[in-house]
Design an enzyme around this catalytic site. Sequence first.
Site, PDB file in Angstrom:
ATOM      1  N   GLN A  53       0.781  -1.179   0.054  1.00  0.00           N
ATOM      2  CA  GLN A  53      -0.121  -0.104   0.008  1.00  0.00           C
ATOM      3  C   GLN A  53       0.905   1.215   0.059  1.00  0.00           C
ATOM      4  O   GLN A  53       0.379   2.393  -0.373  1.00  0.00           O
ATOM      5  CB  GLN A  53      -0.733   0.003   1.047  1.00  0.00           C
ATOM      6  CG  GLN A  53      -1.882  -1.221   1.315  1.00  0.00           C
ATOM      7  CD  GLN A  53      -2.498  -1.166   2.653  1.00  0.00           C
ATOM      8  OE1 GLN A  53      -3.547  -0.455   3.038  1.00  0.00           O
ATOM      9  NE2 GLN A  53      -1.934  -1.874   3.773  1.00  0.00           N
ATOM     10  N   ASN A  54       2.217   1.236   0.298  1.00  0.00           N
ATOM     11  CA  ASN A  54       3.298   2.187   0.412  1.00  0.00           C
ATOM     12  C   ASN A  54       3.384   2.712  -0.843  1.00  0.00           C
ATOM     13  O   ASN A  54       3.470   2.207  -1.894  1.00  0.00           O
ATOM     14  CB  ASN A  54       4.274   1.647   1.058  1.00  0.00           C
ATOM     15  CG  ASN A  54       4.281   1.211   2.476  1.00  0.00           C
ATOM     16  OD1 ASN A  54       2.973   1.609   3.117  1.00  0.00           O
ATOM     17  ND2 ASN A  54       4.697   0.453   3.267  1.00  0.00           N
ATOM     18  N   VAL A  55       3.588   4.238  -0.839  1.00  0.00           N
ATOM     19  CA  VAL A  55       4.209   4.865  -2.247  1.00  0.00           C
ATOM     20  C   VAL A  55       5.467   5.431  -2.019  1.00  0.00           C
ATOM     21  O   VAL A  55       5.827   6.243  -2.939  1.00  0.00           O
ATOM     22  CB  VAL A  55       2.899   5.921  -2.357  1.00  0.00           C
ATOM     23  CG1 VAL A  55       1.634   5.402  -2.425  1.00  0.00           C
ATOM     24  CG2 VAL A  55       3.139   7.004  -0.991  1.00  0.00           C
ATOM     25  N   ASP A  56       6.311   4.743  -0.935  1.00  0.00           N
ATOM     26  CA  ASP A  56       7.668   5.464  -0.841  1.00  0.00           C
ATOM     27  C   ASP A  56       8.679   4.577  -1.691  1.00  0.00           C
ATOM     28  O   ASP A  56       9.652   5.133  -1.776  1.00  0.00           O
ATOM     29  CB  ASP A  56       7.971   5.424   0.495  1.00  0.00           C
ATOM     30  CG  ASP A  56       7.955   3.683   1.333  1.00  0.00           C
ATOM     31  OD1 ASP A  56       7.206   3.648   2.199  1.00  0.00           O
ATOM     32  OD2 ASP A  56       8.335   2.800   0.479  1.00  0.00           O
ATOM     33  N   HIS A 110      -1.161   1.668  -4.396  1.00  0.00           N
ATOM     34  CA  HIS A 110      -1.568   3.109  -4.342  1.00  0.00           C
ATOM     35  C   HIS A 110      -0.679   3.890  -5.214  1.00  0.00           C
ATOM     36  O   HIS A 110      -0.772   5.021  -4.978  1.00  0.00           O
ATOM     37  CB  HIS A 110      -1.633   3.319  -2.934  1.00  0.00           C
ATOM     38  CG  HIS A 110      -2.435   2.934  -2.007  1.00  0.00           C
ATOM     39  ND1 HIS A 110      -2.646   2.350  -0.661  1.00  0.00           N
ATOM     40  CD2 HIS A 110      -3.747   1.952  -2.518  1.00  0.00           C
ATOM     41  CE1 HIS A 110      -3.522   1.719  -0.577  1.00  0.00           C
ATOM     42  NE2 HIS A 110      -4.451   1.497  -1.673  1.00  0.00           N
TER      43      HIS A 110
HETATM   44  C1  BV8 Z   1     -11.912   3.045  -3.587  1.00  0.00           C
HETATM   45  C2  BV8 Z   1      -2.076   6.777  -1.402  1.00  0.00           C
HETATM   46  C3  BV8 Z   1     -13.824   3.009  -5.103  1.00  0.00           C
HETATM   47  C4  BV8 Z   1      -1.705   8.150  -1.024  1.00  0.00           C
HETATM   48  C5  BV8 Z   1      -3.808   5.676   0.081  1.00  0.00           C
HETATM   49  C6  BV8 Z   1     -14.957  -0.525   0.817  1.00  0.00           C
HETATM   50  C7  BV8 Z   1     -14.522  -0.885  -0.376  1.00  0.00           C
HETATM   51  C8  BV8 Z   1     -13.967   0.009  -1.257  1.00  0.00           C
HETATM   52  C9  BV8 Z   1     -13.323   1.297  -0.821  1.00  0.00           C
HETATM   53  C10 BV8 Z   1     -13.867   1.576   0.698  1.00  0.00           C
HETATM   54  C11 BV8 Z   1     -14.439   0.731   1.280  1.00  0.00           C
HETATM   55  N1  BV8 Z   1     -14.809   1.266   2.529  1.00  0.00           N
HETATM   56  C12 BV8 Z   1     -14.284   2.655   2.516  1.00  0.00           C
HETATM   57  C13 BV8 Z   1     -13.584   2.739   1.426  1.00  0.00           C
HETATM   58  C14 BV8 Z   1     -13.224   4.141   0.651  1.00  0.00           C
HETATM   59  C15 BV8 Z   1     -11.633   4.112   1.152  1.00  0.00           C
HETATM   60  C16 BV8 Z   1     -11.131   3.558   2.388  1.00  0.00           C
HETATM   61  O1  BV8 Z   1     -10.822   2.435   2.590  1.00  0.00           O
HETATM   62  N2  BV8 Z   1     -11.282   4.551   3.600  1.00  0.00           N
HETATM   63  C17 BV8 Z   1     -10.977   3.970   4.840  1.00  0.00           C
HETATM   64  C18 BV8 Z   1     -10.328   5.287   5.551  1.00  0.00           C
HETATM   65  C19 BV8 Z   1     -12.076   3.664   5.730  1.00  0.00           C
HETATM   66  N3  BV8 Z   1     -10.865   3.508   0.224  1.00  0.00           N
HETATM   67  C20 BV8 Z   1     -10.794   4.189  -0.927  1.00  0.00           C
HETATM   68  O2  BV8 Z   1     -11.202   5.448  -1.268  1.00  0.00           O
HETATM   69  C21 BV8 Z   1      -9.886   3.476  -1.964  1.00  0.00           C
HETATM   70  N4  BV8 Z   1     -10.713   3.700  -3.488  1.00  0.00           N
HETATM   71  O3  BV8 Z   1     -12.290   2.439  -2.942  1.00  0.00           O
HETATM   72  O4  BV8 Z   1     -12.344   3.723  -4.635  1.00  0.00           O
HETATM   73  C22 BV8 Z   1     -13.968   3.616  -6.699  1.00  0.00           C
HETATM   74  C23 BV8 Z   1     -14.491   2.568  -7.424  1.00  0.00           C
HETATM   75  C24 BV8 Z   1     -14.768   2.951  -8.641  1.00  0.00           C
HETATM   76  C25 BV8 Z   1     -14.558   4.121  -8.997  1.00  0.00           C
HETATM   77  C26 BV8 Z   1     -14.286   5.325  -8.214  1.00  0.00           C
HETATM   78  C27 BV8 Z   1     -13.938   4.753  -6.760  1.00  0.00           C
HETATM   79  C28 BV8 Z   1      -8.530   4.292  -2.561  1.00  0.00           C
HETATM   80  C29 BV8 Z   1      -7.819   3.970  -0.968  1.00  0.00           C
HETATM   81  C30 BV8 Z   1      -6.449   4.420  -1.378  1.00  0.00           C
HETATM   82  C31 BV8 Z   1      -6.065   5.791  -0.618  1.00  0.00           C
HETATM   83  N5  BV8 Z   1      -4.485   5.887  -0.719  1.00  0.00           N
HETATM   84  N6  BV8 Z   1      -2.141   6.029  -0.093  1.00  0.00           N
HETATM   85  C32 BV8 Z   1      -0.954   8.592  -0.047  1.00  0.00           C
HETATM   86  O5  BV8 Z   1       0.003   7.754   0.363  1.00  0.00           O
HETATM   87  O6  BV8 Z   1      -0.931   9.818   0.189  1.00  0.00           O
HETATM   88  S1  BV8 Z   1      -4.271   4.767   1.509  1.00  0.00           S
HETATM   89  C33 BV8 Z   1      -2.952   4.952   2.580  1.00  0.00           C
HETATM   90  O7  BV8 Z   1      -3.285   4.359   3.812  1.00  0.00           O
HETATM   91  C34 BV8 Z   1      -1.421   4.555   2.645  1.00  0.00           C
HETATM   92  O8  BV8 Z   1      -1.167   4.080   1.272  1.00  0.00           O
HETATM   93  C35 BV8 Z   1      -1.337   3.817   3.781  1.00  0.00           C
HETATM   94  O9  BV8 Z   1      -0.362   2.882   3.492  1.00  0.00           O
HETATM   95  C36 BV8 Z   1      -2.776   3.080   3.819  1.00  0.00           C
HETATM   96  C37 BV8 Z   1      -3.245   2.294   4.790  1.00  0.00           C
HETATM   97  O10 BV8 Z   1      -2.551   2.697   5.928  1.00  0.00           O
HETATM   98  P1  BV8 Z   1      -1.681   1.843   6.570  1.00  0.00           P
HETATM   99  O11 BV8 Z   1      -0.331   1.357   5.632  1.00  0.00           O
HETATM  100  O12 BV8 Z   1      -2.319   0.489   7.326  1.00  0.00           O
HETATM  101  O13 BV8 Z   1      -1.135   2.790   7.521  1.00  0.00           O
HETATM  102  P2  BV8 Z   1      -1.592   2.983   9.224  1.00  0.00           P
HETATM  103  O14 BV8 Z   1      -0.769   4.171   9.565  1.00  0.00           O
HETATM  104  O15 BV8 Z   1      -2.941   2.834   9.298  1.00  0.00           O
HETATM  105  O16 BV8 Z   1      -1.125   1.805  10.121  1.00  0.00           O
HETATM  106  C38 BV8 Z   1       0.395   1.428  10.190  1.00  0.00           C
HETATM  107  C39 BV8 Z   1       0.369   0.077  10.846  1.00  0.00           C
HETATM  108  O17 BV8 Z   1       1.721  -0.445  11.174  1.00  0.00           O
HETATM  109  C40 BV8 Z   1      -0.264   0.031  12.514  1.00  0.00           C
HETATM  110  O18 BV8 Z   1      -0.970  -1.065  12.332  1.00  0.00           O
HETATM  111  C41 BV8 Z   1       1.342  -0.141  13.125  1.00  0.00           C
HETATM  112  O19 BV8 Z   1       0.872  -0.830  14.510  1.00  0.00           O
HETATM  113  C42 BV8 Z   1       1.917  -0.651  12.276  1.00  0.00           C
HETATM  114  N7  BV8 Z   1       3.513  -0.643  12.707  1.00  0.00           N
HETATM  115  C43 BV8 Z   1       4.119   0.465  13.029  1.00  0.00           C
HETATM  116  N8  BV8 Z   1       5.666   0.185  13.237  1.00  0.00           N
HETATM  117  C44 BV8 Z   1       5.587  -1.024  12.876  1.00  0.00           C
HETATM  118  C45 BV8 Z   1       4.359  -1.507  12.547  1.00  0.00           C
HETATM  119  N9  BV8 Z   1       4.161  -2.830  11.949  1.00  0.00           N
HETATM  120  C46 BV8 Z   1       5.323  -3.522  11.751  1.00  0.00           C
HETATM  121  N10 BV8 Z   1       6.636  -3.177  12.330  1.00  0.00           N
HETATM  122  C47 BV8 Z   1       6.777  -1.793  12.878  1.00  0.00           C
HETATM  123  N11 BV8 Z   1       7.848  -1.289  12.988  1.00  0.00           N
END
Ligand code: BV8
Length: 256
Positions: free
Chosen positions: A113-116, A131
């Site tokens: 999911q990362n863009v880095d 992404h």
């Molecule tokens: C879409 C790019 C439809 C930009 C990102 C159900 C089905 C479909 C869609 C949805 C749905 N429900 C809701 C939606 C809408 C939405 C969504 O999911 N919203 C969420 C907030 C509820 N989804 C969308 O909009 C997607 N598009 O569905 O389109 C459509 C279809 C047809 C036509 C039109 C539209 C698009 C989603 C993509 C968004 N873009 N990134 C950018 O980066 O700026 S997503 C963004 O979040 C990043 O990519 C990031 O990677 C990603 C997910 O977050 P995580 O990676 O999990 O990061 P987070 O901070 O949350 O968690 C980090 C974890 O790491 C933690 O658990 C932590 O404990 C852990 N951690 C920390 N340190 C460590 C570690 N683990 C291991 N080792 C460590 N050292």
Amino acid sequence: MKRSNTAARDAWANEARELGHRLTSAVSVVVLTGAGMSAESGLPTFRGGSGALWNDQRPEDLATPQAFDRDPKLVSTWYRERRVRAAAARPNAGHRALERLAKSLGSFTIVTQNVDGLHAEAGSADVVELHGSIRWSRCIACGDRKRGSLDGPLPDLCACGGLMRPDVVWFGEALSPPVWERAEGSAREASVFIVAGTSAAVYPAAGLVHIAKHAGAFVAEVNPEPTEASAICDLVVRAPVGAFFPELLAVVQQRS
Ligand code: BV8
């Protein structure tokens, strides 16, 4: 209660042995990664820790077409800062261990999911970037793509005069169909599916865990914290990727 470091590592050793044993006999392995994969490279995650907000705004509110339309300079500034940090970041021990695991095993796909760009920088070939990539920008008018800028006035302009935006998938935007099909197909085929460094809150990416599980994969989570996927995982490793994946690699290399 936090286990001591040695006790925690001993626990991981058992889990590394169990997962390593399954990997060596797996027909196909998929690893889904999120922002936590790059936390040990110094890049802030989306929802946890101090990096969860930028300019008092939530990433979900900045990473949208509406935010860019409303204030292209603000959104471009956020992406410029992230692009500069990503360019200065180095893959961590977790990225490097996954790259070497791929060489020790047969079919091994990283879906991120990362863009880095850090998986690719660690040498992993054929990474599925769900992404997109912060390292590239594209023109909203003519679609022209070029490397994202690291300096200069913002927002970037295309030669055609159009605004340049980061070449990533924003909230509310569809993932690229061939990219999604590749990811979904690999999840369906996976005999072992590892979900690492993600809160599993963003869809459709997080749905890949359910797809793999329902298709019969052994699902393992690597994350110091519980997530929305934890309940369906067969093995939960409460460890940072930078510590656990090198241990997993050592087990696999001993066996192969
Ligand atoms: C879409 C790019 C439809 C930009 C990102 C159900 C089905 C479909 C869609 C949805 C749905 N429900 C809701 C939606 C809408 C939405 C969504 O999911 N919203 C969420 C907030 C509820 N989804 C969308 O909009 C997607 N598009 O569905 O389109 C459509 C279809 C047809 C036509 C039109 C539209 C698009 C989603 C993509 C968004 N873009 N990134 C950018 O980066 O700026 S997503 C963004 O979040 C990043 O990519 C990031 O990677 C990603 C997910 O977050 P995580 O990676 O999990 O990061 P987070 O901070 O949350 O968690 C980090 C974890 O790491 C933690 O658990 C932590 O404990 C852990 N951690 C920390 N340190 C460590 C570690 N683990 C291991 N080792 C460590 N050292």
